[in-house]
Design a protein around this motif. Structure first.
Motif, PDB file in Angstrom:
ATOM      1  N   ALA A 177       0.828  -1.204   0.000  1.00  0.00           N
ATOM      2  CA  ALA A 177       0.000   0.000   0.000  1.00  0.00           C
ATOM      3  C   ALA A 177       0.865   1.257   0.000  1.00  0.00           C
ATOM      4  O   ALA A 177       0.622   2.197  -0.766  1.00  0.00           O
ATOM      5  N   VAL A 178       1.894   1.267   0.839  1.00  0.00           N
ATOM      6  CA  VAL A 178       2.813   2.407   0.888  1.00  0.00           C
ATOM      7  C   VAL A 178       3.552   2.564  -0.440  1.00  0.00           C
ATOM      8  O   VAL A 178       3.757   3.683  -0.935  1.00  0.00           O
ATOM      9  N   PHE A 179       3.949   1.447  -1.025  1.00  0.00           N
ATOM     10  CA  PHE A 179       4.625   1.456  -2.323  1.00  0.00           C
ATOM     11  C   PHE A 179       3.777   2.202  -3.352  1.00  0.00           C
ATOM     12  O   PHE A 179       4.260   3.081  -4.072  1.00  0.00           O
ATOM     13  N   ASN A 180       2.479   1.876  -3.412  1.00  0.00           N
ATOM     14  CA  ASN A 180       1.610   2.500  -4.406  1.00  0.00           C
ATOM     15  C   ASN A 180       1.301   3.960  -4.099  1.00  0.00           C
ATOM     16  O   ASN A 180       1.217   4.785  -5.011  1.00  0.00           O
ATOM     17  N   SER A 193       3.257   6.101  -2.639  1.00  0.00           N
ATOM     18  CA  SER A 193       4.437   6.899  -2.986  1.00  0.00           C
ATOM     19  C   SER A 193       4.573   7.052  -4.498  1.00  0.00           C
ATOM     20  O   SER A 193       4.864   8.142  -4.997  1.00  0.00           O
ATOM     21  N   ARG A 194       4.346   5.970  -5.235  1.00  0.00           N
ATOM     22  CA  ARG A 194       4.451   6.046  -6.706  1.00  0.00           C
ATOM     23  C   ARG A 194       3.344   6.915  -7.288  1.00  0.00           C
ATOM     24  O   ARG A 194       3.568   7.626  -8.274  1.00  0.00           O
ATOM     25  N   ALA A 204       7.689   5.973 -11.323  1.00  0.00           N
ATOM     26  CA  ALA A 204       6.349   6.398 -10.928  1.00  0.00           C
ATOM     27  C   ALA A 204       5.256   5.473 -11.447  1.00  0.00           C
ATOM     28  O   ALA A 204       4.175   5.400 -10.855  1.00  0.00           O
ATOM     29  N   LEU A 205       5.493   4.748 -12.534  1.00  0.00           N
ATOM     30  CA  LEU A 205       4.487   3.854 -13.104  1.00  0.00           C
ATOM     31  C   LEU A 205       4.441   2.488 -12.427  1.00  0.00           C
ATOM     32  O   LEU A 205       3.574   1.672 -12.731  1.00  0.00           O
ATOM     33  N   GLN A 206       5.345   2.242 -11.487  1.00  0.00           N
ATOM     34  CA  GLN A 206       5.392   0.937 -10.824  1.00  0.00           C
ATOM     35  C   GLN A 206       4.171   0.734  -9.930  1.00  0.00           C
ATOM     36  O   GLN A 206       3.614   1.676  -9.372  1.00  0.00           O
ATOM     37  N   ASP A 207       3.756  -0.506  -9.798  1.00  0.00           N
ATOM     38  CA  ASP A 207       2.534  -0.838  -9.066  1.00  0.00           C
ATOM     39  C   ASP A 207       2.652  -2.222  -8.439  1.00  0.00           C
ATOM     40  O   ASP A 207       3.286  -3.120  -9.005  1.00  0.00           O
ATOM     41  N   LYS A 208       2.028  -2.391  -7.274  1.00  0.00           N
ATOM     42  CA  LYS A 208       2.011  -3.708  -6.633  1.00  0.00           C
ATOM     43  C   LYS A 208       0.604  -4.173  -6.251  1.00  0.00           C
ATOM     44  O   LYS A 208       0.456  -5.232  -5.654  1.00  0.00           O
TER      45      LYS A 208
END
Length: 292
Positions: A186-189, A191-192, A211-215
Motif C-alpha cells: 500500500a505504501v509502495f503504491n 508513494s508512486r 512512478a508507473l510501478q505498481d504492486k
C-alpha cells in the motif's frame, strides 16, 4: 441532439481505481426525445432494449430528480471506443446517457452531480471522471459522493495504446485481485502515485519509469494478457519510459518522449502480433460535449 464522449484509460499503474486520462477517441450518440417508445439503433441487437447502459444512465438522471422514466430514441452514430479493451467503453455510454438526460430535460444538474449519478452505475469514478471532465483526473469516493480533481498533463509526453485482438472483461480482471494487500505494498503504491502526478505534469521521462510501478493490481492482471512479456520487451527496446495496463485491460498503454515511438512500436509489433492495433493517443481536454 448529439453527445460526444471520449475514451479513457484508468489506473495508470499505481493509481488503482482513482487516476484516469481522457483520449481523443470518441463515441457519438444521438438522442431524440418525445417518442412513443424506446428505440435504439447502431449497436448489437442484444443491447437494443431497456438494459442498454446508455438508456439506464439516461433514466438514472431522471430518477435522481424524482422524474418518471420516459422513452427516447438513441442512435449510435460513431463507435470508436473498442468494447472490453480497458478504454472506458462502459463509462462513455453512462456519461452520454446522463449528459443527454440533463440537457434534454432541463434538469440543471452540475457536472459534479452527474459524476455521482454516473459513478453509482459504473461502481467507481476512475473512467467516469475523465470521460465527463476530460484531461488527467484523480477521483475518490466519500461515502456515496464521487469527487474528482484535474491535473495538467505535459505536452512533452507521447502516449501509445497497444490494443490486443481479444477482449478482457472487467469482471474477470477484478476476480483475480486479492481482497487484502500488505502495508508495504500500500505504501509502495501511495508513494508512486504521488510521483506519477508530478512526472506527468512536468513530462519527467526519467521519473516516469519509477512512478508507473505498481504492486496492487497489475502483477495479477498481466497474467490475463497473453503476450505481455513480449510486448513489454518490445516497448522498452523502442524507448518507452514504461508500460501499464489501460483500465482493466486488455489494452496496454506506453508512455514515451519520442514522436516516432508509435510508428516504431507498430513496425516491431507487426512482426509478433500482426492482428493487434497500435495507435497514438492525444489527451482530450473537454470531456463529454453536446453537439448541436
Amino acid at each position: 441532439m448529439k453527445v460526444r464522449v471520449p475514451a479513457s484509460s484508468a489506473n495508470l499503474g499505481p493509481g488503482f481505481d482513482c487516476f484516469g486520462i481522457a483520449w481523443k477517441l470518441y463515441n457519438e450518440i444521438e438522442f431524440i426525445p418525445d417518442v412513443s417508445s424506446l428505440k435504439i439503433t447502431g449497436c448489437p441487437a442484444d443491447y437494443q432494449n431497456e438494459n442498454n447502459l446508455c438508456y439506464r444512465a439516461y433514466c438514472a438522471a431522471l430518477n435522481y430528480c424524482e422524474l418518471p422514466e420516459k422513452p427516447v430514441e438513441i442512435n449510435f452514430l460513431k463507435n470508436e471506443i473498442p468494447i472490453s479493451r480497458g478504454l472506458g467503453s462502459s463509462a462513455a455510454l453512462i456519461v452520454s446517457g446522463v449528459t443527454a438526460a440533463n440537457e434534454l430535460n432541463n434538469l440543471k444538474l452540475s457536472k459534479n452531480e452527474l459524476l455521482s449519478i454516473a459513478t453509482e452505475i459504473e461502481g467507481h469514478p476512475d473512467n467516469i471522471a475523465p470521460a465527463l471532465f476530460g484531461g488527467f483526473t484523480a477521483s475518490a469516493m466519500d461515502k456515496a459522493l464521487a469527487l474528482s480533481v484535474s491535473y495538467p498533463l505535459s505536452s512533452k509526453l507521447h502516449f501509445t495504446a497497444i490494443i490486443p485482438d481479444f477482449e478482457l472483461s472487467t469482471e474477470l480482471s477484478r476476480s483475480v485481485l486479492p481482497d487484502m494487500v500488505s502495508k508495504s505494498d500500500a505504501v509502495f503504491n501511495i508513494s508512486r502515485s504521488a510521483l506519477l502526478i508530478k512526472a506527468l505534469e512536468d513530462g519527467n521521462f526519467v521519473l516516469l519509469s519509477t512512478a508507473l510501478q505498481d504492486k496492487l493490481h497489475q502483477k495479477y492482471r498481466f497474467r490475463l494478457i497473453d503476450g505481455f512479456d513480449e510486448v513489454k520487451e518490445c516497448a522498452m527496446r523502442c524507448g518507452a519510459a514504461g508500460i501499464c495496463i489501460s483500465g482493466a485491460g486488455s489494452t496496454l498503454l506506453c508512455i514515451s518522449d519520442c514522436e516516432t515511438f508509435t510508428d516504431e512500436m507498430r513496425a516491431e509489433m507487426h512482426k509478433i502480433f500482426p492482428n493487434w492495433s497500435i495507435i497514438s493517443l492525444q489527451c482530450d481536454s473537454d470531456g463529454a460535449a453536446i453537439i448541436k
